[in-house]
Design a protein around this motif. Structure first.
Motif, mmCIF file in Angstrom:
data_model
loop_
_atom_site.group_PDB
_atom_site.id
_atom_site.type_symbol
_atom_site.label_atom_id
_atom_site.label_comp_id
_atom_site.label_asym_id
_atom_site.label_seq_id
_atom_site.Cartn_x
_atom_site.Cartn_y
_atom_site.Cartn_z
ATOM 1 N N THR A 120 141.842 -82.292 64.710
ATOM 2 C CA THR A 120 140.642 -82.361 65.546
ATOM 3 C C THR A 120 140.116 -80.964 65.862
ATOM 4 O O THR A 120 138.901 -80.717 65.831
ATOM 5 N N ARG A 121 141.020 -80.029 66.158
ATOM 6 C CA ARG A 121 140.603 -78.640 66.406
ATOM 7 C C ARG A 121 139.923 -78.064 65.173
ATOM 8 O O ARG A 121 138.912 -77.368 65.263
ATOM 9 N N ARG A 128 143.468 -71.953 57.408
ATOM 10 C CA ARG A 128 144.601 -72.802 57.034
ATOM 11 C C ARG A 128 144.198 -74.261 57.189
ATOM 12 O O ARG A 128 144.562 -74.921 58.148
ATOM 13 N N PRO A 129 143.440 -74.770 56.251
ATOM 14 C CA PRO A 129 142.906 -76.130 56.398
ATOM 15 C C PRO A 129 143.993 -77.192 56.313
ATOM 16 O O PRO A 129 144.998 -77.041 55.610
ATOM 17 N N TRP A 130 143.762 -78.265 57.048
ATOM 18 C CA TRP A 130 144.638 -79.446 56.979
ATOM 19 C C TRP A 130 144.061 -80.363 55.899
ATOM 20 O O TRP A 130 143.219 -81.194 56.148
ATOM 21 N N THR A 131 144.565 -80.186 54.704
ATOM 22 C CA THR A 131 144.087 -80.947 53.558
ATOM 23 C C THR A 131 144.874 -82.248 53.419
ATOM 24 O O THR A 131 145.829 -82.513 54.164
ATOM 25 N N ASP A 132 144.468 -83.047 52.454
ATOM 26 C CA ASP A 132 145.161 -84.302 52.169
ATOM 27 C C ASP A 132 146.649 -84.046 51.915
ATOM 28 O O ASP A 132 147.026 -83.064 51.269
ATOM 29 N N LEU A 133 147.489 -84.922 52.449
ATOM 30 C CA LEU A 133 148.942 -84.847 52.326
ATOM 31 C C LEU A 133 149.542 -83.640 53.035
ATOM 32 O O LEU A 133 150.642 -83.190 52.694
ATOM 33 N N ALA A 167 140.762 -90.700 48.923
ATOM 34 C CA ALA A 167 139.562 -90.577 48.091
ATOM 35 C C ALA A 167 139.971 -90.752 46.642
ATOM 36 O O ALA A 167 141.113 -90.478 46.256
ATOM 37 N N ASP A 168 139.031 -91.216 45.804
ATOM 38 C CA ASP A 168 139.342 -91.402 44.392
ATOM 39 C C ASP A 168 139.225 -90.083 43.644
ATOM 40 O O ASP A 168 138.979 -89.025 44.241
ATOM 41 N N GLY A 169 139.401 -90.151 42.340
ATOM 42 C CA GLY A 169 139.392 -88.937 41.532
ATOM 43 C C GLY A 169 138.075 -88.198 41.547
ATOM 44 O O GLY A 169 138.028 -86.999 41.239
ATOM 45 N N ARG A 170 136.986 -88.884 41.935
ATOM 46 C CA ARG A 170 135.680 -88.227 42.014
ATOM 47 C C ARG A 170 135.354 -87.757 43.414
ATOM 48 O O ARG A 170 134.243 -87.295 43.677
ATOM 49 N N GLY A 171 136.337 -87.899 44.327
ATOM 50 C CA GLY A 171 136.116 -87.461 45.693
ATOM 51 C C GLY A 171 135.434 -88.473 46.588
ATOM 52 O O GLY A 171 135.085 -88.156 47.727
ATOM 53 N N HIS A 192 131.863 -84.367 60.213
ATOM 54 C CA HIS A 192 131.421 -83.717 58.989
ATOM 55 C C HIS A 192 132.028 -84.306 57.718
ATOM 56 O O HIS A 192 131.679 -83.878 56.615
ATOM 57 N N ARG A 193 132.954 -85.264 57.858
ATOM 58 C CA ARG A 193 133.602 -85.816 56.673
ATOM 59 C C ARG A 193 134.104 -87.219 56.976
ATOM 60 O O ARG A 193 134.145 -87.630 58.134
#
Length: 294
Positions: free
Chosen positions: A44-45, A54-59, A95-99, A157-158
């Protein structure tokens, strides 16, 4: 000096194995109140513009040596002795392979797939004979060995993300309730928390990728993920009572299958079918015969 309660979770070998599985950001904490709350707050921050480097990406993962204020479904408190349980939370941005984002109606499958991964990992490591209790527990001989809890994280935003927390009783000799058990108590095997972590995520990630690639095909009637979960779910074929949220009357019947979005299908005594999508399920007694469908 690192706190020994988390030392086994932050070795170079463990971190390398997690990265090989596709893990994003990995944070290992000596102790935290709740990994789910910690990760949710951090994501959330970030959504508000903090921590851009340092983004919190998938996984992405938060691991802890000791969770001091963990909670399960219905806000139940769950704590164990430091260093004896494996507790982690994973951020999922399906998300799928195309985002393209996976529709949120498929999100309940994420918890069921993680439960299936726990079953597979513990059976392989310790021959646990574990089974899923719908929707978010893993049992051995009717006693709770692991619990899962998912929460939605909104970002303007996402697309929405999910924080999925998993707590597995590994080496406890004493548990808070008589209806719980641990890997050590259930199997007599001493397995390392890091081994369990890598095995669980190693089983989960391929299932997660399969769901993201085509959720409708994977979880629809006859879909491979729906079959996989159904085969590992102890609730199916049993007489159960579903305690529903919001003050609704409970529903009692035989659990006959899983719905397209992970709900539990119950057939009552009059033959009417109900789909339970949220609630607490009590196993009443074994039901004769196999479930009607997966």
């Amino acid at each position: 000096m690192p706190d020994p309660r988390a030392a086994d979770l932050r070795t170079p070998a463990v971190l390398a194995a997690l990265q090989e599985l596709g893990a994003g950001r990995i944070e290992v904490l000596d102790e935290v109140g709740s990994t789910n709350e910690h990760l949710t707050a951090a994501v959330t921050r970030q959504a508000r513009g903090a921590e851009p480097a340092r983004p919190w990406t998938d996984l992405s993962l938060v691991l802890t040596g000791h969770q001091s204020a963990g909670r399960g479904r219905l806000d139940r408190v769950w704590t164990t002795e430091p260093g004896t349980a494996l507790t982690f939370s994973v951020l999922l941005r399906p998300a799928d392979g195309r985002g393209r984002a996976v529709p949120t109606q498929y999100f309940p499958w994420l918890t069921l797939l993680m439960a299936a991964a726990v079953v597979e990992a513990l059976d392989r490591l310790a021959g646990a004979g574990a089974r899923i209790k719908w929707p978010n527990d893993v049992l051995v001989d009717g006693r709770k060995l692991a619990g899962l809890l998912a929460g939605l994280v909104l970002d303007p935003h996402r697309p929405p993300a999910v924080v999925l927390g998993t707590g597995i009783n590994v080496s406890q000799e004493e548990l808070p309730v008589a209806t719980a058990t641990s890997v050590r108590r259930a199997t007599g095997h001493d397995v390392g928390r890091s081994d369990v972590l890598v095995a669980v995520l190693g089983a989960f990630v391929p299932l997660y990728r399969q769901l993201c690639a085509d959720p409708a095909a994977a979880t629809g009637p006859g879909g491979p993920l729906r079959r996989l979960v159904a085969e590992r779910t102890e609730t199916l074929g049993r007489s159960v009572r579903a305690e529903l949220p919001g003050g609704h009357d409970p529903v009692t019947g035989t659990a006959v299958g899983l719905g397209p979005h992970g709900g539990l299908l119950l057939r009552d005594g009059a033959g009417a079918e109900h789909e339970v999508t949220a609630g607490d399920v009590v196993h009443l007694r074994p039901a004769p015969g196999p479930p009607g469908r997966a």
